[in-house]
Design a protein around this motif. Structure first.
Motif, PDB file in Angstrom:
ATOM      1  N   GLY A  10     -50.226  51.713  -0.299  1.00  0.00           N
ATOM      2  CA  GLY A  10     -49.134  51.335   0.590  1.00  0.00           C
ATOM      3  C   GLY A  10     -47.985  50.675  -0.147  1.00  0.00           C
ATOM      4  N   ASP A  11     -48.312  49.790  -1.083  1.00  0.00           N
ATOM      5  CA  ASP A  11     -47.274  49.130  -1.889  1.00  0.00           C
ATOM      6  C   ASP A  11     -46.502  50.147  -2.729  1.00  0.00           C
ATOM      7  OD1 ASP A  11     -48.073  46.709  -0.839  1.00  0.00           O
ATOM      8  OD2 ASP A  11     -49.163  46.067  -2.650  1.00  0.00           O
ATOM      9  N   ALA A  12     -47.226  51.072  -3.347  1.00  0.00           N
ATOM     10  CA  ALA A  12     -46.567  52.082  -4.185  1.00  0.00           C
ATOM     11  C   ALA A  12     -45.682  52.995  -3.348  1.00  0.00           C
ATOM     12  CB  ALA A  12     -47.616  52.898  -4.952  1.00  0.00           C
ATOM     13  N   ARG A  13     -46.156  53.351  -2.161  1.00  0.00           N
ATOM     14  CA  ARG A  13     -45.337  54.185  -1.266  1.00  0.00           C
ATOM     15  C   ARG A  13     -44.084  53.437  -0.825  1.00  0.00           C
ATOM     16  NH1 ARG A  13     -50.178  56.569   2.392  1.00  0.00           N
ATOM     17  NH2 ARG A  13     -50.759  58.300   1.032  1.00  0.00           N
ATOM     18  N   ALA A  14     -44.225  52.144  -0.552  1.00  0.00           N
ATOM     19  CA  ALA A  14     -43.067  51.334  -0.151  1.00  0.00           C
ATOM     20  C   ALA A  14     -42.048  51.254  -1.281  1.00  0.00           C
ATOM     21  CB  ALA A  14     -43.521  49.941   0.263  1.00  0.00           C
ATOM     22  N   THR A  17     -40.288  54.609  -1.465  1.00  0.00           N
ATOM     23  CA  THR A  17     -39.318  54.721  -0.374  1.00  0.00           C
ATOM     24  C   THR A  17     -38.076  53.894  -0.660  1.00  0.00           C
ATOM     25  OG1 THR A  17     -41.068  55.146   1.236  1.00  0.00           O
ATOM     26  CG2 THR A  17     -38.974  54.337   2.102  1.00  0.00           C
ATOM     27  N   ALA A  18     -38.262  52.679  -1.152  1.00  0.00           N
ATOM     28  CA  ALA A  18     -37.119  51.818  -1.467  1.00  0.00           C
ATOM     29  C   ALA A  18     -36.235  52.441  -2.544  1.00  0.00           C
ATOM     30  CB  ALA A  18     -37.611  50.437  -1.915  1.00  0.00           C
ATOM     31  N   VAL A  19     -36.856  53.025  -3.552  1.00  0.00           N
ATOM     32  CA  VAL A  19     -36.093  53.672  -4.621  1.00  0.00           C
ATOM     33  C   VAL A  19     -35.318  54.861  -4.068  1.00  0.00           C
ATOM     34  CG1 VAL A  19     -36.320  55.080  -6.713  1.00  0.00           C
ATOM     35  CG2 VAL A  19     -37.548  52.926  -6.534  1.00  0.00           C
ATOM     36  N   LEU A  20     -35.976  55.676  -3.263  1.00  0.00           N
ATOM     37  CA  LEU A  20     -35.328  56.874  -2.734  1.00  0.00           C
ATOM     38  C   LEU A  20     -34.199  56.538  -1.754  1.00  0.00           C
ATOM     39  CD1 LEU A  20     -38.414  59.184  -2.191  1.00  0.00           C
ATOM     40  CD2 LEU A  20     -36.697  59.314  -4.016  1.00  0.00           C
ATOM     41  N   GLU A  21     -34.323  55.413  -1.068  1.00  0.00           N
ATOM     42  CA  GLU A  21     -33.303  55.016  -0.106  1.00  0.00           C
ATOM     43  C   GLU A  21     -32.200  54.158  -0.716  1.00  0.00           C
ATOM     44  OE1 GLU A  21     -35.515  53.175   3.041  1.00  0.00           O
ATOM     45  OE2 GLU A  21     -36.092  55.101   3.914  1.00  0.00           O
ATOM     46  N   SER A  22     -32.357  53.780  -1.974  1.00  0.00           N
ATOM     47  CA  SER A  22     -31.359  52.913  -2.598  1.00  0.00           C
ATOM     48  C   SER A  22     -30.067  53.689  -2.843  1.00  0.00           C
ATOM     49  CB  SER A  22     -31.882  52.340  -3.918  1.00  0.00           C
ATOM     50  OG  SER A  22     -32.090  53.368  -4.862  1.00  0.00           O
ATOM     51  N   PRO A  23     -28.932  53.039  -2.542  1.00  0.00           N
ATOM     52  CA  PRO A  23     -27.653  53.719  -2.753  1.00  0.00           C
ATOM     53  C   PRO A  23     -27.343  53.813  -4.246  1.00  0.00           C
ATOM     54  CG  PRO A  23     -27.291  51.470  -2.031  1.00  0.00           C
ATOM     55  CD  PRO A  23     -28.773  51.705  -1.987  1.00  0.00           C
ATOM     56  N   VAL A  24     -26.721  54.888  -4.632  1.00  0.00           N
ATOM     57  CA  VAL A  24     -26.285  55.051  -6.018  1.00  0.00           C
ATOM     58  C   VAL A  24     -24.817  55.451  -6.016  1.00  0.00           C
ATOM     59  CG1 VAL A  24     -28.539  55.653  -6.961  1.00  0.00           C
ATOM     60  CG2 VAL A  24     -27.089  57.445  -6.071  1.00  0.00           C
ATOM     61  N   ASP A  25     -24.138  55.081  -7.061  1.00  0.00           N
ATOM     62  CA  ASP A  25     -22.720  55.400  -7.197  1.00  0.00           C
ATOM     63  C   ASP A  25     -22.602  56.761  -7.871  1.00  0.00           C
ATOM     64  OD1 ASP A  25     -20.000  55.454  -7.472  1.00  0.00           O
ATOM     65  OD2 ASP A  25     -19.889  53.837  -8.936  1.00  0.00           O
ATOM     66  N   SER A  26     -22.462  57.800  -7.066  1.00  0.00           N
ATOM     67  CA  SER A  26     -22.386  59.151  -7.627  1.00  0.00           C
ATOM     68  C   SER A  26     -21.066  59.402  -8.342  1.00  0.00           C
ATOM     69  CB  SER A  26     -22.597  60.192  -6.533  1.00  0.00           C
ATOM     70  OG  SER A  26     -21.608  60.060  -5.537  1.00  0.00           O
ATOM     71  N   ALA A  27     -20.092  58.533  -8.129  1.00  0.00           N
ATOM     72  CA  ALA A  27     -18.800  58.698  -8.809  1.00  0.00           C
ATOM     73  C   ALA A  27     -18.818  58.090 -10.203  1.00  0.00           C
ATOM     74  CB  ALA A  27     -17.683  58.048  -7.989  1.00  0.00           C
ATOM     75  N   GLY A  28     -19.867  57.355 -10.514  1.00  0.00           N
ATOM     76  CA  GLY A  28     -19.968  56.707 -11.817  1.00  0.00           C
ATOM     77  C   GLY A  28     -20.389  57.674 -12.904  1.00  0.00           C
ATOM     78  N   SER A  29     -20.969  57.123 -13.941  1.00  0.00           N
ATOM     79  CA  SER A  29     -21.354  57.918 -15.102  1.00  0.00           C
ATOM     80  C   SER A  29     -22.622  58.739 -14.884  1.00  0.00           C
ATOM     81  CB  SER A  29     -21.562  56.988 -16.298  1.00  0.00           C
ATOM     82  OG  SER A  29     -22.685  56.152 -16.062  1.00  0.00           O
ATOM     83  N   GLY A  30     -23.276  58.538 -13.773  1.00  0.00           N
ATOM     84  CA  GLY A  30     -24.524  59.256 -13.512  1.00  0.00           C
ATOM     85  C   GLY A  30     -25.738  58.488 -13.968  1.00  0.00           C
ATOM     86  N   ARG A  31     -25.523  57.371 -14.646  1.00  0.00           N
ATOM     87  CA  ARG A  31     -26.651  56.581 -15.145  1.00  0.00           C
ATOM     88  C   ARG A  31     -27.497  56.035 -13.999  1.00  0.00           C
ATOM     89  NH1 ARG A  31     -28.819  54.721 -19.564  1.00  0.00           N
ATOM     90  NH2 ARG A  31     -29.713  52.634 -19.656  1.00  0.00           N
ATOM     91  N   ALA A  39     -37.247  56.175 -11.801  1.00  0.00           N
ATOM     92  CA  ALA A  39     -38.071  55.259 -11.011  1.00  0.00           C
ATOM     93  C   ALA A  39     -38.828  56.027  -9.926  1.00  0.00           C
ATOM     94  CB  ALA A  39     -37.206  54.168 -10.394  1.00  0.00           C
ATOM     95  N   ALA A  40     -38.167  56.977  -9.276  1.00  0.00           N
ATOM     96  CA  ALA A  40     -38.824  57.782  -8.241  1.00  0.00           C
ATOM     97  C   ALA A  40     -39.977  58.586  -8.838  1.00  0.00           C
ATOM     98  CB  ALA A  40     -37.818  58.705  -7.564  1.00  0.00           C
ATOM     99  N   ALA A  41     -39.772  59.149  -9.998  1.00  0.00           N
ATOM    100  CA  ALA A  41     -40.840  59.913 -10.656  1.00  0.00           C
ATOM    101  C   ALA A  41     -42.010  59.005 -11.019  1.00  0.00           C
ATOM    102  CB  ALA A  41     -40.303  60.610 -11.905  1.00  0.00           C
ATOM    103  N   ARG A  42     -41.710  57.812 -11.507  1.00  0.00           N
ATOM    104  CA  ARG A  42     -42.764  56.858 -11.881  1.00  0.00           C
ATOM    105  C   ARG A  42     -43.581  56.453 -10.648  1.00  0.00           C
ATOM    106  NH1 ARG A  42     -39.754  53.444 -14.394  1.00  0.00           N
ATOM    107  NH2 ARG A  42     -39.318  52.123 -12.629  1.00  0.00           N
ATOM    108  N   TRP A  43     -42.914  56.135  -9.517  1.00  0.00           N
ATOM    109  CA  TRP A  43     -43.626  55.734  -8.309  1.00  0.00           C
ATOM    110  C   TRP A  43     -44.382  56.911  -7.687  1.00  0.00           C
ATOM    111  CZ3 TRP A  43     -45.222  51.179  -7.778  1.00  0.00           C
ATOM    112  CH2 TRP A  43     -44.481  50.098  -8.232  1.00  0.00           C
ATOM    113  N   THR A  44     -43.840  58.111  -7.794  1.00  0.00           N
ATOM    114  CA  THR A  44     -44.539  59.295  -7.296  1.00  0.00           C
ATOM    115  C   THR A  44     -45.848  59.491  -8.061  1.00  0.00           C
ATOM    116  OG1 THR A  44     -42.482  60.367  -6.605  1.00  0.00           O
ATOM    117  CG2 THR A  44     -44.387  61.801  -6.976  1.00  0.00           C
ATOM    118  N   ARG A  45     -45.791  59.352  -9.392  1.00  0.00           N
ATOM    119  CA  ARG A  45     -47.012  59.469 -10.210  1.00  0.00           C
ATOM    120  C   ARG A  45     -48.021  58.389  -9.831  1.00  0.00           C
ATOM    121  NH1 ARG A  45     -43.242  60.322 -14.265  1.00  0.00           N
ATOM    122  NH2 ARG A  45     -43.498  58.190 -14.991  1.00  0.00           N
ATOM    123  N   GLU A  46     -47.543  57.173  -9.587  1.00  0.00           N
ATOM    124  CA  GLU A  46     -48.438  56.072  -9.227  1.00  0.00           C
ATOM    125  C   GLU A  46     -49.114  56.337  -7.881  1.00  0.00           C
ATOM    126  OE1 GLU A  46     -50.296  52.232  -9.703  1.00  0.00           O
ATOM    127  OE2 GLU A  46     -49.581  53.825 -11.003  1.00  0.00           O
TER     128      GLU A  46
END
Length: 77
Positions: A10-14, A17-31, A39-46
């Motif tokens: 449950g903690d790993a899923r939370a 979810t938090a990572v996937l829902e976090s806003p990102v600045d797509s106008a930035g450098s892409g970093r 982070a999403a890949a790491r939590w998915t593996r976990e």
């Protein structure tokens, strides 16, 4: 042990979810997008690792003299 595993899943899923829902600045450098994807890949593996750990979680049991039981097993691996 299964209750503890459920909490960890449950903690790993939370976290995922938090990572996937976090806003990102797509106008930035892409970093930010890159770091979020990592982070999403790491939590998915976990999550997958913990879900797979349910099979074979408890390998054995030692019964004590006072009706205490010690479960021998693993959590993940």
């Amino acid at each position: 042990m299964y209750d503890r595993l459920d909490v960890r899943v449950g903690d790993a899923r939370a976290e995922l979810t938090a990572v996937l829902e976090s806003p990102v600045d797509s106008a930035g450098s892409g970093r930010e997008v890159y770091e979020r994807d990592l982070a999403a890949a790491r939590w998915t593996r976990e999550v997958r690792r913990l879900e797979a750990a349910e099979t074979g979680l408890i390998l054995g049991r030692i019964d004590g003299a006072e009706e205490d039981a010690l479960h021998i097993g693993r959590l993940g691996g």
